[in-house]
Structure formats: C-alpha cells, structure tokens
Design a protein around this motif. Structure first.
Motif, PDB file in Angstrom:
ATOM      1  N   ARG A 333      39.701  27.559  74.395  1.00  0.00           N
ATOM      2  CA  ARG A 333      39.461  28.843  74.019  1.00  0.00           C
ATOM      3  C   ARG A 333      39.860  29.153  72.501  1.00  0.00           C
ATOM      4  O   ARG A 333      40.635  28.349  71.820  1.00  0.00           O
ATOM      5  CB  ARG A 333      40.479  29.770  74.761  1.00  0.00           C
ATOM      6  CG  ARG A 333      40.464  29.654  76.273  1.00  0.00           C
ATOM      7  CD  ARG A 333      41.440  30.351  77.042  1.00  0.00           C
ATOM      8  NE  ARG A 333      42.638  30.082  76.485  1.00  0.00           N
ATOM      9  CZ  ARG A 333      43.722  30.949  75.955  1.00  0.00           C
ATOM     10  NH1 ARG A 333      43.520  32.123  76.241  1.00  0.00           N
ATOM     11  NH2 ARG A 333      44.914  30.457  75.718  1.00  0.00           N
ATOM     12  N   LYS A 334      39.260  30.084  71.641  1.00  0.00           N
ATOM     13  CA  LYS A 334      39.392  30.325  70.331  1.00  0.00           C
ATOM     14  C   LYS A 334      40.937  30.546  70.119  1.00  0.00           C
ATOM     15  O   LYS A 334      41.326  30.173  69.005  1.00  0.00           O
ATOM     16  CB  LYS A 334      38.556  31.374  69.747  1.00  0.00           C
ATOM     17  CG  LYS A 334      38.642  32.596  70.405  1.00  0.00           C
ATOM     18  CD  LYS A 334      37.739  33.537  69.706  1.00  0.00           C
ATOM     19  CE  LYS A 334      37.299  34.742  70.379  1.00  0.00           C
ATOM     20  NZ  LYS A 334      37.033  34.668  71.919  1.00  0.00           N
ATOM     21  N   GLU A 335      41.590  31.080  71.266  1.00  0.00           N
ATOM     22  CA  GLU A 335      42.877  31.534  70.961  1.00  0.00           C
ATOM     23  C   GLU A 335      44.001  30.393  71.088  1.00  0.00           C
ATOM     24  O   GLU A 335      44.907  30.248  70.418  1.00  0.00           O
ATOM     25  CB  GLU A 335      43.310  32.385  72.305  1.00  0.00           C
ATOM     26  CG  GLU A 335      42.810  33.740  72.264  1.00  0.00           C
ATOM     27  CD  GLU A 335      41.510  33.836  72.869  1.00  0.00           C
ATOM     28  OE1 GLU A 335      40.953  34.813  72.740  1.00  0.00           O
ATOM     29  OE2 GLU A 335      40.830  32.642  73.297  1.00  0.00           O
ATOM     30  N   ASP A 336      43.187  29.131  71.529  1.00  0.00           N
ATOM     31  CA  ASP A 336      44.214  27.911  71.499  1.00  0.00           C
ATOM     32  C   ASP A 336      44.259  27.342  69.983  1.00  0.00           C
ATOM     33  O   ASP A 336      45.263  27.105  69.479  1.00  0.00           O
ATOM     34  CB  ASP A 336      43.548  26.574  72.231  1.00  0.00           C
ATOM     35  CG  ASP A 336      43.782  27.073  73.752  1.00  0.00           C
ATOM     36  OD1 ASP A 336      44.372  27.887  74.256  1.00  0.00           O
ATOM     37  OD2 ASP A 336      42.516  26.649  74.394  1.00  0.00           O
ATOM     38  N   ALA A 338      43.817  29.404  67.280  1.00  0.00           N
ATOM     39  CA  ALA A 338      45.195  30.376  66.742  1.00  0.00           C
ATOM     40  C   ALA A 338      46.448  29.898  67.094  1.00  0.00           C
ATOM     41  O   ALA A 338      47.160  30.026  65.956  1.00  0.00           O
ATOM     42  CB  ALA A 338      44.467  31.741  67.000  1.00  0.00           C
ATOM     43  N   ALA A 339      46.680  29.574  68.255  1.00  0.00           N
ATOM     44  CA  ALA A 339      47.944  29.331  68.811  1.00  0.00           C
ATOM     45  C   ALA A 339      48.438  28.086  67.824  1.00  0.00           C
ATOM     46  O   ALA A 339      49.711  27.845  67.434  1.00  0.00           O
ATOM     47  CB  ALA A 339      48.265  29.346  70.096  1.00  0.00           C
ATOM     48  N   THR A 509      44.428  35.589  62.597  1.00  0.00           N
ATOM     49  CA  THR A 509      43.891  36.548  63.329  1.00  0.00           C
ATOM     50  C   THR A 509      42.335  36.112  63.676  1.00  0.00           C
ATOM     51  O   THR A 509      41.608  34.942  63.287  1.00  0.00           O
ATOM     52  CB  THR A 509      43.609  37.909  62.571  1.00  0.00           C
ATOM     53  OG1 THR A 509      42.848  37.603  61.178  1.00  0.00           O
ATOM     54  CG2 THR A 509      44.800  38.541  62.130  1.00  0.00           C
ATOM     55  N   LEU A 510      41.671  36.660  64.856  1.00  0.00           N
ATOM     56  CA  LEU A 510      40.493  36.226  65.259  1.00  0.00           C
ATOM     57  C   LEU A 510      39.582  37.410  65.331  1.00  0.00           C
ATOM     58  O   LEU A 510      39.827  38.510  65.659  1.00  0.00           O
ATOM     59  CB  LEU A 510      40.703  35.602  66.838  1.00  0.00           C
ATOM     60  CG  LEU A 510      41.442  34.205  66.960  1.00  0.00           C
ATOM     61  CD1 LEU A 510      41.706  33.893  68.457  1.00  0.00           C
ATOM     62  CD2 LEU A 510      40.945  33.084  66.426  1.00  0.00           C
ATOM     63  N   VAL A 515      37.817  32.635  62.617  1.00  0.00           N
ATOM     64  CA  VAL A 515      39.376  32.210  62.291  1.00  0.00           C
ATOM     65  C   VAL A 515      39.942  32.794  60.801  1.00  0.00           C
ATOM     66  O   VAL A 515      39.262  32.101  60.105  1.00  0.00           O
ATOM     67  CB  VAL A 515      39.944  30.828  62.873  1.00  0.00           C
ATOM     68  CG1 VAL A 515      41.452  30.979  62.679  1.00  0.00           C
ATOM     69  CG2 VAL A 515      39.460  30.365  64.091  1.00  0.00           C
TER      70      VAL A 515
END
Length: 546
Positions: A333-336, A338-339, A509-510, A515
């Motif tokens: 996931r793109k959230e990974d 970012a994290a 931020t996404l 990113v």
C-alpha cells in the motif's frame, strides 16, 4: 611478535601434544593455563607460513589467522599490520548523518575482482556523492567465488581479493579521498567448508542451531573465550585496518542468552578504540526484528549507531512491482511507503500477516539517520532466483521516483553497486566450494527451493558463468547517463540540506500515488504510479528548494 621471535598462542583445552610448524620445523606448545597453548619461535617473522600440528600429525590453520595465502585449507601466514605506512592517517571518520553508503562486492565490482582495482574506482564514487564504501564480507572462503557469508577465518582477508595488505591500501586510498570505509562482518555463524575451530576447542554448541549446524557458543561455560575471539576480530578491523564502520550481518541470528548481549559488548569495544584514536567509529546492525533495542543505549539496548531498516525497501518494491510473496505480503500500500518515510519502521507493534503476530517497536525519539534505507541491496537482489535488479523489474522511468525517496527520504541511504546508472546485469548467488558433496548440496538445494515456488531454470551457484554474469558492466551513455545525473543531483541536494534532513522526520502526505516530503527549505514530490497523480505526470519527480 618481535623482530627475532613470534609468540604463537591458541585456545585448545582438550588437545594435548599440540605443536606449531614453522619453516618445516615443529615446536611443541606448552600449557599456559585455562586451555591456552603457547610457544615462542625464534627467527619467525612476517611472511612465514605456519600451521598447528594435531597429535595425529594433521595440520590445521590458525583459528585467528590473519592471512591464508593458499586458501582456507592451507597453512596460515604471519602478517604484521604495523608494516603499513599510513599516508592518510589524519582522517577521523564521518558523522553518522553524513553517511551515504555504497555497497559493493569486490569480486564483481571490477573485471580484476581485487581491492586494488576497486580502489581505482573510488574517485568516481566521490563524484557521485557517496561518503562511505561498504564492502561485502572479505573473510576467506572456499575457492575464489562467493558472496563472503561463508567465511571461516574471522581475522583474515580473502587472498584472491589481495589479502590483508590490500585492504590497508584500499582504506588508505579511501581516506585520502574523504571516504569512510564500512566492512560487512559475520559473527552469527562460520561457513561449512574450512571451518576447523572445533578441532581446537568448544567454539560451538548443540544448544544453538543454525543452517550450517551447531551455533557459536556465546553463553556457555567457555563463552568468555569465544566472545573475546569474535570481539577481537571486530576490534582489529578498526584498530589495525582503520575501518570506520562495521556492518554486523544478521544480528537477530546471534544466539546469546548472556545477561549482556554480544553485540552490546562488541559496540563498546570498537567505540572505545575509536575514542582513544580520536576517530568516529560506527556499528550498523542488520536485524529483521524492527526492535529499537538494537539502537537504544545500554543497559536496555545494544548501543548500535544504526540499523538496516528494510521496511522502506519492502514498501516501495511491493507497491511498484506488485510482488507480494513471503515477507512482501505485509506491504503493497502507498500508506506503507509514507509510514516508512515518516518513522523508519512500518511495523511498530501492529500485527504482521507474514509472521502471524505483532511485529516491531515504536521509533519515537530516534533520529532518522539511525535507519539505513535502500531501494536495492545484495540480499534483495541476490536472493531472487534469477538475481534481477530493479532496473529490469519496473519501467525505467520508475527508477527516478523510487531513488528520489531513498536519497532524499528520511534515513541514511544505501546504494547497491551499479544502481546509480541502472545496471541491468543480475547479481546472482554464487559459490565455489571444493568439497564435492557440499557443492552438490548447495546447487541442488537452491534449485529445489525455487522449483518448489514454481521457478524453473535457476542458475547453478557453483557454475563460473553464474559469477561472470554478475560482474558489473558500467554504462554512462543514453538513459544510463541521465539516471546517473539524477543520482548526483539528489545527493548534491542532500548535502545542501543535510541539517534539515538530519534534524527531524519529514512531513509526509499522499495524493493518490504521489508522495510529498516537506522539510524547511526543501520540497520533494514523487509519483510512484503509471498514471498522473497530485499534479505530477507518471513516474515523475519534483524537487523544489526555498
């Protein structure tokens, strides 16, 4: 060791009648207490070959040999590190925040495959913007082709690479160019061929198990000597070879139930050498547990300077390639992404599907520089069945946003040799074991491992062609030159904005697959997708200063 005599000393508590053979003559070793056997040999000196002679007449190399001129099965050779006249002795190392690692394998980095040949390429790395050259393990291994993780002489340098004197020359040359040198060392196991330690003493125990057999005994009745043996090897690289950084392989596999972990003791020892010499010395640990104990100071932690943080690699790789097998099942996931950019570890205590349990610890309070991040490294490339690099797995344009997020992201970046110009040759797993049974087991075992996963035509690790295919073929023309220019630009930006990059984690931020990293004075935007996102075109990058 003096000009007129050499004192030989070996831990062999269960071996009576041991001798050392020097210049064709055997000299009995006397009991020096606590299992140590010693002999002083007049007239011996630098360059003399020697071997320990067991009661039955068999000879074995020195467990603490500094040179194995005839390979891992042959005699040892006396090496005096003080003979090197350092030309660049004023180099005092690099601050952790300044480090940009360049990982290379000596045997495949140049056609010659030697440390001296690699040293000739160092000015190019300085021009690129690298500040620390990381050498994959140099300890002797069977034959002349190996990644180095099958080493068996922790104090020596592989002869085909040039031996210990070549390492001193390499470090000296690097320091003269302002480059730090990192040495990858392995203290969680020894290789299976040429490992003669058990002939002398109980270095291993069946209480611990590894893929190579019994584990090293760091916490049993004789653990004090075994611990000092390994820590002494680490100390000599810093003291006698002036290595600036040690990268400890697979510290999660060092089985040690002692109150104070071996890694913590090792860190203290090498840091003390650095302090006394007025040098900055760092210890970087590979550890797949996402555990901050690696970085926390004693007594709770081990006190390492930094840790290999693979989560950013996993997050980027899974997102861009779509691969999701094994450990990559936890990512995608793109959230990974970012994290990882915002906190080093993606998994900081939440449940890992791959492991089936909670994984990791919080990173709050830890500086970004303490997390070594990459888009590729020897493991992530070479442990693939066919050793494909990222340049052959994703669209060429995708290399730009991926590399940007590593080079200008939150951690200490690491490049794997050749990635800066988009090397397309593979980096395969290769060996040259001389034991026919072991060679067959390695070849058949790797083939069976990947056939079980549905992969056919796996290159044979023992074949010379496998090694030759892994040798770099540097290119600077066309798109390769353009990618190289991008790497140089990103690393130049990193130098200019290092205070802001090192001070704190960025705001991340996404916007779809785009990113954005914000820091005072620097905006980084990267689209990790094949479609427009966040005002950016496919696979595009925006870098803005001010």
């Amino acid at each position: 060791m003096s000009r007129h005599a050499v004192r030989f000393r070996v831990w062999a508590p269960a071996v009576d009648g041991l001798a050392v053979r020097v210049r064709g003559r055997d000299h009995p070793l006397e009991d020096d207490g606590e299992g140590w056997r010693v002999a002083e040999v007049p007239g011996a000196g630098h360059g003399d070959r020697y071997a320990f002679v067991l009661p039955g007449g068999e000879t074995r190399p020195d467990p603490a040999s500094r040179r194995q001129p005839d390979g891992v099965h042959g005699p040892s050779q006396i090496f005096d590190p003080a003979r090197h006249a350092w030309r660049n002795g004023g180099f005092t190392g690099r601050a952790l925040e300044e480090l940009v690692f360049y990982e290379l394998h000596v045997g495949t980095f140049t056609p010659e495959g030697t440390l001296d040949a690699a040293a000739e390429r160092l000015p190019g790395l300085v021009e690129l913007g690298v500040t620390c050259v990381q050498l994959m393990p140099l300890q002797p291994f069977p034959g002349d082709r190996n990644w180095g993780y099958d080493g068996v002489a922790p104090y020596a340098v592989h002869e085909a690479y040039g031996g210990p004197a070549a390492l001193q020359r390499f470090v000296d040359r690097a320091h003269g160019l302002g480059l730090a040198v990192c040495l990858d060392v392995v203290y969680n196991h020894l290789g299976p061929e040429g490992n003669y330690l058990a002939a002398f003493a109980p270095y291993f125990t069946d209480r611990h198990h590894t893929l190579w057999g019994d584990g090293l005994d760091f916490d049993g009745p004789g653990a004090g000597v075994v611990r000092r043996f390994m820590i002494g090897a680490a100390v000599q690289w810093v003291r006698d070879f002036r290595v600036d950084v040690l990268r400890l392989d697979a510290t999660h596999a060092i089985q040690d139930g002692a109150p104070r972990h071996l890694v913590a003791e090792l860190c203290e020892a090498v840091h003390d050498v650095g302090r006394r010499a007025g040098r900055r010395v760092h210890v970087v640990a590979e550890n797949d547990e996402n555990d901050r104990k690696v970085l926390d100071p004693p007594p709770e932690g081990w006190g390492c300077s930094a840790v290999w943080a693979d989560d950013l690699h996993h997050a980027l790789h899974a997102l861009v390639t779509g691969e999701g097998g094994k450990f990559l099942a936890d990512f995608g996931r793109k959230e990974d992404v970012a994290a990882a950019l915002a906190g080093g570890f993606v998994y900081q205590g939440q449940r890992s599907a791959f492991r089936g349990r909670p994984h990791g610890t919080p990173t709050r309070g830890l500086a970004p520089a303490r997390f070594v991040t990459c888009a590729q490294n020897h493991d992530q490339v070479g442990n693939r069945p066919r050793g494909e690099r990222l340049s052959t797995l994703v669209p060429w344009e995708a290399l730009y946003p991926i590399s940007t997020l590593v080079l200008l992201g939150s951690g200490t970046p690491l490049l794997f040799m050749g990635e800066e110009y988009g090397e397309t040759r593979p980096f395969l797993y290769f060996t040259s074991h001389s034991d026919p049974g072991l060679a067959k087991a390695v070849s058949e075992g790797r083939k069976a491992e990947f056939i079980a996963e549905g992969v056919e035509a796996v290159p044979d690790p023992q074949a010379e062609e496998t090694f030759l295919r892994s040798r770099l073929a540097p290119r600077r023309d066309g798109r390769h030159g353009e990618l190289l220019a991008h790497y140089r630009r990103c690393l130049a930006l990193r130098r200019r904005h290092l205070p802001a990059i090192a001070a704190r984690w960025p705001e991340v931020t996404l916007d779809g697959a785009a990113v954005t990293l914000r820091r005072p004075g620097l905006l980084v935007r990267a689209n990790l997708g094949a479609a427009p996102a966040g005002g950016l075109g496919p696979w595009s990058v925006e870098l803005r200063e001010g």
